[in-house]
Structures are given as structure tokens and as C-alpha cells.
Design a protein around this motif. Structure first.
Motif, PDB file in Angstrom:
ATOM      1  N   THR A  43      24.538  26.647  12.399  1.00 33.18           N
ATOM      2  CA  THR A  43      23.112  26.314  12.486  1.00 33.18           C
ATOM      3  C   THR A  43      22.922  24.809  12.618  1.00 33.18           C
ATOM      4  N   ILE A  44      23.667  24.030  11.842  1.00 35.61           N
ATOM      5  CA  ILE A  44      23.560  22.576  11.914  1.00 35.61           C
ATOM      6  C   ILE A  44      24.038  22.076  13.279  1.00 35.61           C
ATOM      7  N   THR A  62      21.508  23.026  15.948  1.00 31.58           N
ATOM      8  CA  THR A  62      20.290  22.227  15.876  1.00 31.58           C
ATOM      9  C   THR A  62      20.513  20.834  16.455  1.00 31.58           C
ATOM     10  N   TYR A  86      13.658  19.241  16.396  1.00 33.73           N
ATOM     11  CA  TYR A  86      14.827  19.577  15.578  1.00 33.73           C
ATOM     12  C   TYR A  86      14.491  20.694  14.591  1.00 33.73           C
ATOM     13  N   ALA A  87      13.353  20.564  13.920  1.00 33.27           N
ATOM     14  CA  ALA A  87      12.957  21.595  12.957  1.00 33.27           C
ATOM     15  C   ALA A  87      12.719  22.934  13.647  1.00 33.27           C
ATOM     16  N   ASN A  90      14.167  24.059  16.472  1.00 39.13           N
ATOM     17  CA  ASN A  90      15.435  24.653  16.881  1.00 39.13           C
ATOM     18  C   ASN A  90      16.243  25.149  15.687  1.00 39.13           C
ATOM     19  N   PHE A  91      16.051  24.545  14.532  1.00 37.73           N
ATOM     20  CA  PHE A  91      16.730  25.029  13.328  1.00 37.73           C
ATOM     21  C   PHE A  91      16.332  26.472  13.048  1.00 37.73           C
ATOM     22  N   ASN A  92      15.103  26.827  13.382  1.00 38.32           N
ATOM     23  CA  ASN A  92      14.604  28.193  13.180  1.00 38.32           C
ATOM     24  C   ASN A  92      14.306  28.890  14.502  1.00 38.32           C
ATOM     25  N   ILE A 136      22.308  32.222  13.608  1.00 37.54           N
ATOM     26  CA  ILE A 136      21.897  31.101  12.771  1.00 37.54           C
ATOM     27  C   ILE A 136      21.220  31.680  11.536  1.00 37.54           C
ATOM     28  N   ILE A 173      16.418  27.889   3.707  1.00 38.02           N
ATOM     29  CA  ILE A 173      15.928  27.413   5.002  1.00 38.02           C
ATOM     30  C   ILE A 173      14.673  26.563   4.822  1.00 38.02           C
ATOM     31  N   VAL A 191      14.403  22.577   5.922  1.00 35.36           N
ATOM     32  CA  VAL A 191      13.487  22.135   6.978  1.00 35.36           C
ATOM     33  C   VAL A 191      12.417  21.204   6.424  1.00 35.36           C
TER      34      VAL A 191
END
Length: 426
Positions: free
Chosen positions: A197-198, A201, A347-348, A350-352, A377, A402, A406
Motif C-alpha cells: 500500500t505504501i 501510494t 496521495y491520500a 491513492n492510499f484508499n 491494498i 487506515i 491518512v
């Protein structure tokens, strides 16, 4: 000042208001207001006593008799009870403050406003609150209540094999969080998914930002002709719905009949397992996200670049600055200053970014010894835990992680940006 006014004590009014709403107002000889507060509290207790009693009992115990008590319903009723009590506590606080203010005014010998004047003052001062309150109440039950429910599930043993009403739920504290880092299958899966996931992202978002910036600078060059046409073409991927693009790419990257393997790579004698090898699936996902994400960044940077004065570049040229020096000292700082909050949101987001992971290959391919796919992810893993394996407690625990990651990352980065620090000083 008369002795009667001097003997009037605000402390007594406060204590009476704490004992029962309205008693402090009666002590202050504000009879209409006092009766109104008494009626409101009495109606509240009569209406909600049984609901709150059962709700708080259910929140603490989560039920006592299987097949009779439903732990989920009791948990929800308990959370609703907490919200109602919190709302009532706020009103009770204002009742106490009002009694104290009236008592101090009476002690100083100041006259009380008439009933009409009081109503007018309440309307003038409370007008915004009257219209905000319905939205606030809806927010509490539409947003806050589901969040509290999710957080609560993370501290229970709610899963496929322990589901109400056949079984009762129990509070297990931080056991679910400990299992994520101690039980082998959960530990291996969690750290593997978290690491990917990191990487996902950072790499995918940085590539889409870099590509968008490169194309924006290129198209903004005075030597480029047909700028409008080129910008329109580059923004087209943003105009197509993302899920359509993802499904098209999923077909193109198919190992057997996909156009990339069959029509392009086959000419070089290469067949890449895009869908069956986790590494190549991750590469494909990053490439697709770069394609999906760069048009927005391109449009964003294009607008900012057009606002930079040409005089700055001319002055830099007169000082002998190179292209790289102009980019590093003029273009990049100006672009980042104007767009930092939106880039952080990229970025936030794409993290989710659940859509691309789910639609491309459903988080696959499978990995031996893990209960998540090779490209899952955290958010797609939560989806599988919730709707496929019904591990609601673990899904809730991961959702909390999560949310903390975030929100913490976004808050930290926003506070470090110059646009945040200099807000209101520009």
C-alpha cells in the motif's frame, strides 16, 4: 442594593439547575423560562428513559441470552443512546449557564428583559444555530454513528463463526489489533499488504504528478503550437469514466488474449504474466494509475504555470540562469506552493484507491499463506474481509488503522505547507 438582592446566590441557582433543569430559573424568579426547562427535561426523561436504559445496558453487555438478545442491534441502540445523551448534556449545560447568568444579573440589581425582548434576543443570537441544528443532527446519525459503529466492532469478536443472534458478541479490547501483529497468518498478510500500500501510494502518485508536471511545462513552452488541441487531447483520459478505462486495460493486459501480449510483445517473443504474477500485476496497476491520474495534475499545473509572470524568467535569463535553475528556483516552488494541498489529496486518495485494485484483478493473484491477494491494498483487503470472509472485527480494526494513517499524514503535511502557514496573510 437591597439585602434581598445581595442574599441571592448564583451558586444556589447552579446547584438547583444541576439537580433538575429549570429549578435554577425558578429560584431566579424567571418562572416562564423555568417551567419551560422543567417541561423539556420531564418530556425527555419520559420519552427516552426506557430506550436509554436498554441502550446503555446493551452497550455494556452486548446481550446476555443468545437467540433473544441481538448484539448488533443492542450495540447500535447503545451508540444512539450515547449521541442522545451527549446532545442532552449540551442543552443541560446551557441551562446551567443561563441560570448562573440570570442569578448574577439579579444579584447586581440589573432588570430582566421582558418575554418579548427575550424571544427577540434568542432569535437574533440563535438564528444561525436554528438552521445549523437540523444539518448537525443529520450529520451525527449519517456520519458519526456509522463511524462509532465501525470503531466499536474493532473491539469485539464479530466474525463469521460468532455472529448474532445465534451467538452473542463480547468486548475483547485490543485483541484484534494484537492479532494483526502476532498471529502468523494475520501478521504476514498485514505487513505485506501494508508495505505494498505504501509503495503503491508513493510510486503511482509520484509518477502521475511527475508526468503531469512534465507535460504541463512542455505544452506551456512558447515554441509549442496548437496548444489548445494538445491540451484537449491530454485531458481526454480524465473525461472517460475511470471504471471504463480500468476494464478496458484489464482486457488489454490479459495474459492470453490481451492486446499488449498478443499484438505488441509477441512481436519480440515476450509474453508477460500480467494477471498471474504479483510483480507484473503491480507494475500494470501503477502504469494504469499513472494514465488515469496525470490529466488532472496536468490541468492543475497548466493553470498555475500560466499565472507565473514572464518577467521572472526574463530577469533570470539576464542573470545567466540555466533552464534547470529557472525550473528549480521559479517554476517548481510556485507550482508546489499553489497546489500542495491538492497534491496531498492525491496521495491520500491513492492510499484508499479501491476502484482500480478491485476492477483490474480483484486484488489478485492469490498468495500462498496469506488471506489477501498479491495486489490487495489495505482498503481492498478490508472489503474482502467484510464481504467475502465476514471477518468484521478485523476489517474494522484495519479501517481504524487506515483512518489514522491518512488523517495523520494529511494533517502533518498540511501544517508543513506554506499555503497553510500563510493562510490569511497573503
Amino acid at each position: 442594593m437591597s439585602k434581598q438582592k445581595m442574599r441571592h446566590r448564583p451558586t444556589v441557582a447552579i446547584i438547583l439547575s444541576i439537580l433538575f433543569a429549570g429549578l435554577g430559573q425558578l429560584y431566579n424568579r424567571r418562572y416562564v423560562k423555568g417551567i419551560l426547562f422543567i417541561v423539556i427535561e420531564a418530556v425527555f426523561l419520559i420519552t427516552f428513559y426506557n430506550f436509554l436504559n436498554i441502550g446503555l445496558w446493551g452497550l455494556i453487555t452486548l446481550g446476555e441470552i443468545p437467540m433473544v438478545d441481538h448484539s448488533i442491534f443492542l450495540l447500535i441502540q447503545g451508540l444512539v443512546s450515547v449521541i442522545i445523551i451527549a446532545f442532552a448534556a449540551v442543552l443541560y449545560y446551557f441551562n446551567i449557564i443561563d441560570a448562573r447568568k440570570d442569578a448574577l444579573r439579579l444579584q447586581r440589581g440589573e432588570p430582566f428583559p421582558s418575554l418579548l425582548e427575550s424571544c427577540g434576543n434568542v432569535w437574533d443570537k440563535g438564528f444561525p444555530y436554528v438552521f445549523v441544528t437540523p444539518g448537525l443532527i443529520m450529520l451525527l446519525f449519517v456520519v458519526v454513528l456509522p463511524l462509532l459503529f465501525m470503531v466499536s466492532l474493532a473491539f469485539t469478536d464479530y466474525n463469521l463463526y460468532n455472529s448474532p443472534p445465534r451467538h452473542l458478541l463480547h468486548w475483547v479490547g485490543f485483541k484484534n489489533f494484537k492479532n494483526l501483529v502476532s498471529v502468523p497468518i494475520w501478521q504476514d498478510t498485514f505487513f505485506s499488504v501494508f508495505a505494498w500500500t505504501i509503495v503503491w501510494t508513493i510510486v503511482a502518485t509520484t509518477l502521475q504528478i511527475a508526468l503531469g508536471l512534465f507535460l504541463a511545462i512542455l505544452v506551456n513552452d512558447p515554441r509549442i503550437k496548437f496548444k489548445r488541441f494538445i491540451r484537449t487531447v491530454l485531458i481526454l483520459p480524465w473525461a472517460v469514466p475511470a471504471f471504463v478505462t480500468i476494464l478496458v486495460f484489464a482486457a488489454m493486459f490479459n495474459d492470453k488474449f490481451g492486446a499488449i501480449n498478443r499484438d505488441i510483445l509477441s512481436a519480440f517473443g515476450v509474453m508477460i504474466p500480467w494477471m498471474t504474477d504479483p510483480f507484473w500485476t503491480k507494475v500494470a496497476l501503477i502504469l494504469i494509475q499513472t494514465w488515469l491520474g496525470f490529466p488532472f495534475v496536468f490541468a492543475l499545473f497548466t493553470g498555475v504555470l500560466q499565472s507565473i509572470s514572464r518577467d521572472w524568467y526574463e530577469a533570470a535569463e539576464m542573470d545567466g540562469a540555466t533552464r534547470w535553475q529557472k525550473f528549480r528556483s521559479i517554476t517548481l516552488p510556485h507550482v508546489l506552493y499553489a497546489t500542495a494541498p491538492l497534491l496531498i489529496m492525491q496521495y491520500a486518495g491513492n492510499f484508499n484507491n479501491f476502484n482500480i485494485i478491485y476492477l483490474f484483478n480483484d486484488g489478485g493473484p492469490a498468495v500462498r499463506g496469506q488471506n489477501a491477494g498479491g495486489t490487495d491494498i489495505l482498503i481492498s483487503w478490508v472489503y474482502d474481509l467484510t464481504f467475502t470472509t465476514n471477518n468484521y472485527n478485523m476489517a474494522a480494526a484495519i479501517s481504524i488503522i487506515i483512518g489514522l494513517i491518512v488523517s495523520g499524514f494529511a494533517l502533518y503535511q498540511f501544517r508543513r505547507t506554506r499555503s497553510f502557514k500563510e493562510e490569511g496573510n497573503i
